[in-house]
Design a protein around this motif. Structure first.
Motif, PDB file in Angstrom:
ATOM      1  N   THR A 264      -7.286  -7.164  10.891  1.00  0.00           N
ATOM      2  CA  THR A 264      -8.059  -6.628   9.767  1.00  0.00           C
ATOM      3  C   THR A 264      -8.167  -5.106   9.917  1.00  0.00           C
ATOM      4  OG1 THR A 264      -9.321  -8.671   9.679  1.00  0.00           O
ATOM      5  CG2 THR A 264     -10.291  -6.752   8.596  1.00  0.00           C
ATOM      6  N   THR A 265      -7.922  -4.407   8.825  1.00  0.00           N
ATOM      7  CA  THR A 265      -7.967  -2.938   8.862  1.00  0.00           C
ATOM      8  C   THR A 265      -9.114  -2.419   7.998  1.00  0.00           C
ATOM      9  OG1 THR A 265      -6.451  -2.829   6.983  1.00  0.00           O
ATOM     10  CG2 THR A 265      -5.462  -2.758   9.180  1.00  0.00           C
ATOM     11  N   THR A 268     -10.164   2.680   4.712  1.00  0.00           N
ATOM     12  CA  THR A 268      -9.611   4.027   4.849  1.00  0.00           C
ATOM     13  C   THR A 268      -8.186   3.990   5.416  1.00  0.00           C
ATOM     14  OG1 THR A 268     -11.113   4.086   6.743  1.00  0.00           O
ATOM     15  CG2 THR A 268     -11.645   5.505   4.895  1.00  0.00           C
ATOM     16  N   LYS A 270      -6.136   1.468   4.932  1.00  0.00           N
ATOM     17  CA  LYS A 270      -5.306   0.967   3.815  1.00  0.00           C
ATOM     18  C   LYS A 270      -4.957   2.103   2.852  1.00  0.00           C
ATOM     19  CE  LYS A 270      -7.247  -3.743   3.674  1.00  0.00           C
ATOM     20  NZ  LYS A 270      -8.476  -3.679   4.472  1.00  0.00           N
ATOM     21  N   HIS A 271      -5.959   2.852   2.490  1.00  0.00           N
ATOM     22  CA  HIS A 271      -5.720   3.890   1.486  1.00  0.00           C
ATOM     23  C   HIS A 271      -4.997   5.105   2.054  1.00  0.00           C
ATOM     24  CE1 HIS A 271      -7.638   2.234  -2.102  1.00  0.00           C
ATOM     25  NE2 HIS A 271      -8.403   1.579  -1.249  1.00  0.00           N
ATOM     26  N   ALA A 272      -4.971   5.231   3.361  1.00  0.00           N
ATOM     27  CA  ALA A 272      -4.238   6.351   3.969  1.00  0.00           C
ATOM     28  C   ALA A 272      -2.745   6.268   3.653  1.00  0.00           C
ATOM     29  CB  ALA A 272      -4.455   6.380   5.479  1.00  0.00           C
ATOM     30  N   MET A 273      -2.276   5.067   3.282  1.00  0.00           N
ATOM     31  CA  MET A 273      -0.855   4.914   2.951  1.00  0.00           C
ATOM     32  C   MET A 273      -0.489   5.526   1.608  1.00  0.00           C
ATOM     33  SD  MET A 273       0.107   1.117   4.319  1.00  0.00           S
ATOM     34  CE  MET A 273      -1.242   0.415   3.361  1.00  0.00           C
ATOM     35  N   VAL A 274      -1.491   5.740   0.777  1.00  0.00           N
ATOM     36  CA  VAL A 274      -1.198   6.322  -0.534  1.00  0.00           C
ATOM     37  C   VAL A 274      -1.171   7.843  -0.388  1.00  0.00           C
ATOM     38  CG1 VAL A 274      -1.917   6.495  -2.933  1.00  0.00           C
ATOM     39  CG2 VAL A 274      -2.282   4.365  -1.664  1.00  0.00           C
ATOM     40  N   MET A 449      -1.196  -0.417  10.515  1.00  0.00           N
ATOM     41  CA  MET A 449      -0.360  -1.361   9.783  1.00  0.00           C
ATOM     42  C   MET A 449       0.932  -1.647  10.559  1.00  0.00           C
ATOM     43  SD  MET A 449      -2.171  -2.019   7.283  1.00  0.00           S
ATOM     44  CE  MET A 449      -3.365  -1.440   6.085  1.00  0.00           C
ATOM     45  N   ARG A 503      -1.916   7.248  11.766  1.00  0.00           N
ATOM     46  CA  ARG A 503      -2.671   8.494  12.030  1.00  0.00           C
ATOM     47  C   ARG A 503      -4.170   8.243  11.788  1.00  0.00           C
ATOM     48  NH1 ARG A 503      -3.101  12.081  15.233  1.00  0.00           N
ATOM     49  NH2 ARG A 503      -5.132  11.167  15.202  1.00  0.00           N
ATOM     50  N   GLN A 504      -4.453   7.616  10.664  1.00  0.00           N
ATOM     51  CA  GLN A 504      -5.856   7.335  10.312  1.00  0.00           C
ATOM     52  C   GLN A 504      -6.476   6.355  11.302  1.00  0.00           C
ATOM     53  OE1 GLN A 504      -7.817   8.673   8.056  1.00  0.00           O
ATOM     54  NE2 GLN A 504      -9.543   7.270   8.302  1.00  0.00           N
ATOM     55  N   SER A 507      -7.327   7.989  14.525  1.00  0.00           N
ATOM     56  CA  SER A 507      -8.530   8.805  14.344  1.00  0.00           C
ATOM     57  C   SER A 507      -9.773   7.930  14.377  1.00  0.00           C
ATOM     58  CB  SER A 507      -8.460   9.553  13.012  1.00  0.00           C
ATOM     59  OG  SER A 507      -7.350  10.425  13.008  1.00  0.00           O
TER      60      SER A 507
END
Lengths: 619, 619
Positions: A264-265, A268, A270-274, A449, A503-504, A507
């Motif tokens: 489970t992620t 933030t 998940k959205h870092a991929m956009v 991911m 990266r996210q 962090s």
């Protein structure tokens, strides 16, 4: 909930009330934007993940035939008697083309993307989409009782409790479809003008049909000139606006993954991929990758002496890279196998003809250090490397880094650790533990991911492999390493977006801190284990040897127990559990890695308890 | 625009006006949520992609020292004379720790994430963040002229044209920082209480310093009890709300990638990666993968006779998979090399000891069919496969599928085609072209994201390899294929999100249609080529042999021309161009794949023309 992959569009009708707006064409060929509304609907369905669309044609069917040529996933079937039959007859003729649940739509609809989303996300397998009042003058009303559809009618007087208006998009299970067909075939004997709405009403008496209601849904069915005007002026622009917003603000539900990774992620991550499209050969991207490589090393305290080599692959790829690149032709690697991943290392060496010595242990048992020592001593001078899995997720056992590495040090042997499911979940110090190569991947305890794996290499050790015979190309460790050194880039095209997510994730690991993450995981394990124990479950691995990141639970010896059934029950409720894999006793497995919390485990245990009672499983 | 990776936080001050709210702690340790505001700021910076944070401490520095232990990316440096010096002195002492542009922040700030985003997205390298009026009673006002900062002052009377209020977050280039240090070192001789705002004012006279203005930014600097109250009641809740929204609705700018993949993608493909966490061993995910595999085959018209085998790797991985899995030990593969990717196939065979025969051609020249035929005839019976690159992006040449495959058919040889940069960009029919293995990846003309490669295999051919010696593990084609057949899953953990993006990308391909995409690409090529020709550029490859997806442009023989400089100029304006790679003449390259349009090419050509004039490049 499974994503629907098929759709049926009813498009046999004539559209006689649209003369003047559209000539001989069928209604689906009305045009508001840059293509006919049927093509807009197809694009929406395809964009939503539908991979098979069946269009039932009739009037001017040649128009739809042309679509079939354009779109390979479109099939058409003609209702030859479209002038004398109703929509249920049209729906009945697709029966040989449909093999699972499907979306049922009408051809003359304009609708916002959310309509499909609501049906897909609905927990109901048979689900009619209802909206608030449209005052279109052509409404079909839905009568409801609790969660169920009771009847569908154009006559408001026939409705007892109004649930909303029928949009004309429904999710139909294969079961319901069969029931509809059976019922309709009897009806056809007296009434071939039978409509699918009427069939749904009739069948709803025997089978539960549910609905989802969206008060403010942008949609319209175009039956006459007024509808068309309203569509042009109001609905179509609204649909376009909402669909554009929908893409960038879609809300997704939270699943609790108890499988041993991908985990489970956070949202933030998940959205870092956009991100903006970027060429990974750009300096800017090189800096991103460099910061990731440095931080991966930092996590295991390997600064200055270690470097991370990244691969675009699953974790297995990095294992293959390491084993095939660092063991010289005239030496052997000792492989400890007490689980599937130890065995996999042996298989890799076998395929690549890397010399190896196996130490096999029953899956579930800990290593015996004396045996390792006796092997090392027996083959002294022949073994260059010792490879083992740190946390063997086959069973949940932790093979002691400290003790095994001490032995290796004594015999002057380099250590290769598969830390796939321990890196960033259990504190590791590569210097203290005398590790030469540590392997992991982005989608386990570091909580990124899948798509990136890595080897954290002692630089001095790696440099010794410079002139070794190349056993492979894509995964040669030294060549990939030198590419980083020389170009600050990955040798082969990386999964760009997965790296932004990593990266996210790194962090967020630093923000949580090593101690914070270890403590959270340990607490999750304890809450889970204690809860399972209370329910009567037994465990495969003794606490002393436990990694506390994955629990192997012995399968109940009770005919009422069925893993798949239990899995499906829990999956529907947002929890993913995992089967066993060749351990010495039959097990199922629950991991406690990823962005999950104590409350998630408590909810899971409640759910499991309910299921256990429901099925009267004896433990 | 490069992402900023470093930050400096000024935290030396005492916060004497906050007695009662915070005792001996420094201001950064004020707490509103579940951690001190300095830690919230650190989390925000890290989440934003900052990988090095330098905190300048002074008063109660031990608190910050503890942070350093907690967060490995935090460094601290103490301004020993914090009581007698101003903020510019604090900023000056980090000079040995800073090696590129950085964000400068104050320690007592609460701010919304968007503050960082605005600075990062700004086209200005030196950029002060300004907001609308806050009426905090402690404002620093910014005087501006056009895009530039003229002065910063607490005295509104000193401001001629008000640009807004100083937030206390700035983006400082390494250049500007050097200028500030030089200037400040002179000032320190007379005034050590010199503030960084004053230094910016002074230096702005010599160097252009710009700003970004956000009217309604949620932020506050906490200097006294009233600020703290306002922060608790209003600003902090607003920041939390906005940050939560920000994550799921971030707007990203559009780049036009003219490199040969990864290509420009649609927003819908980008957002398709944001999905619920899912275990890739779930049935639901298996269905997704199955639909992708079927559709990839459908694109090259290989239905029934072909199957797609997917790999988690770059395209090179799939090439390795194919070459190392299908050529038997007692046969050879003929490899055509007229570019870097042909050469790479040879290298793979070399490392894996796959027997091969090379046909080398100068990079830029087309194949000579008679030479191929003479090789085939000379080695009759020994060659089992012929491998070549369809569209060789090293130069942009198209090696004719039709003609080469005819020859192969004549000699009863199987064909392996690297269609990396032609699949879905140029129509291919695997049956008509007698192809046995076709290789491509997700991030080229199919317009998905990098991380997945695939081989579309003739099933009969593949089945013959069942008992071939395994040369590798991760990339064995047959074993990966059987795993799909038996489990409907990928053998090794796939990049889950990349597959969702690929699903969407394939759908969009079908929506655009084969004809639509081919026509769009061809038009892009023509507009590009004609435009370049008008500007005087010359091309490496004759139109007759051109794939029309990538153009190799001969580098101008003019000292004013410098590829890197030209690249950087265009990159800043949203266009990514690509260097050459070992062709027979020096070139740079422009691809026209991806979700780009005629207008993008026209904008690009205008930009290039401007640059050419600016630099007076003669062609």
């Amino acid at each position: 909930m499974n994503h629907v992959r098929q759709a049926v569009i009813l498009a046999a009708g004539m559209g006689s009330r649209l003369k003047g707006v559209i000539e001989e064409k069928p209604k689906g060929f009305l045009q508001l934007g840059n293509k006919p509304i049927i093509e807009e609907s197809i694009a929406k369905l395809i964009g939503f993940g539908i991979t098979k669309i069946v269009i039932v044609t009739g009037y001017s069917s040649e128009y739809y035939e042309r679509l079939k040529k354009k779109y390979p996933f479109v099939r058409t079937i003609k209702n030859q008697r479209f002038e004398n039959t109703g929509s249920m007859f049209s729906l009945s003729i697709v029966k040989d083309l449909i093999d699972s649940n499907f979306l049922l739509l009408e051809s003359d609809l304009i609708y916002e993307h959310n309509a499909l989303q609501v049906l897909n996300n609905s927990k109901f397998n048979d689900c009619i989409l209802l909206s608030g009042r449209t005052s279109s003058g052509d409404e079909v009303y839905a009568g409801i009782k609790e969660n169920r559809i009771v009847n569908l009618s154009k006559n408001l007087g026939e409705i007892k409790t109004l649930g909303g208006e029928l949009v004309g998009i429904s999710k139909i299970s294969y079961d319901l479809y069969q029931a509809m067909i059976n019922h309709a075939e009897k009806q056809f004997r007296k009434n071939q003008q039978y409509q699918y709405e009427d069939c749904l009403t009739d069948v709803s008496k025997m089978k539960e049909i549910n609905y989802e209601f969206v008060e403010d849904l942008a949609w319209i069915e175009i039956d006459d000139k007024n509808h068309f005007k309203r569509a042009v002026e109001k609905i179509y622009p609204l649909v376009q606006k909402r669909d554009a917003e929908f893409i960038i603000s879609k809300k997704i539900s939270r699943n609790v993954l108890l499988n041993p990774g991908p985990a489970t992620t956070t949202d933030t991550v998940k959205h870092a991929m956009v991100v903006e499209d970027i060429c990974p050969r750009e300096k800017e991207f090189g800096e991103l990758v460099e910061s990731i490589r440095k931080d991966l090393v930092r996590i295991v305290n390997g600064k200055d002496l270690f470097e991370a080599v990244l691969f675009a692959s699953s974790g297995t790829g990095a294992i293959e890279a390491c084993l095939t690149s660092v063991v010289p032709d005239n030496k052997s690697v000792l492989i400890i196998n007490n689980g599937a991943y130890g065995e996999r290392m042996q298989q890799i060496c076998k395929n690549f003809e890397v010399n190896r010595i196996d130490y096999n242990i029953e899956w579930g048992d800990p290593v015996d250090l004396r045996t390792i020592e006796s092997i090392l001593s027996k083959h002294k001078g022949k073994i260059s490397h010792l490879a083992f899995v740190h946390h063997e997720t086959t069973v949940g056992i932790l093979n002691s880094l400290e003790l095994i590495s001490k032995l290796a040090l004594k015999y002057n042997i380099e250590i290769i650790v598969d830390a796939m499911s321990s890196f960033a979940g259990i504190p590791i110090d590569v210097n203290e533990s005398n590790i030469h190569y540590l392997i992991s991947s982005a989608n386990k305890c570091i909580q990124g991911m899948a798509g990136i794996s890595f080897v954290i290499c002692n630089i001095d050790s790696l440099k010794k492999t410079k002139d070794y015979r190349r056993r492979s190309f894509y995964f040669n460790l030294y060549d990939n390493y030198t590419f980083f050194s020389e170009h600050n880039q990955m040798q082969f095209t990386p999964p760009v977006q997965v790296l932004y997510a990593l990266r996210q994730a790194i962090s967020e690991y630093f923000i949580e801190t090593e101690e914070g993450r270890t403590n959270r995981y340990t607490e999750l394990y304890e809450v889970l284990k204690n809860g399972l124990e209370k329910l009567g479950f037994k465990f495969l691995v003794d606490d002393r040897f436990h990694a506390k990141i994955l629990t192997s639970i012995i399968e109940p010896d009770d005919d009422n127990y069925n893993f798949t059934e239990m899995h499906d029950y829990l999956y529907k409720r947002g929890f993913t559990i995992y089967p066993g894999k060749g351990a010495k006793q039959n097990t199922f497995r629950l991991a406690n890695m990823g962005e999950i919390y104590k409350e998630d485990i408590v909810r899971f245990l409640n759910c499991l308890e309910t299921y256990k009672k429901l099925k009267a499983i004896k433990l």
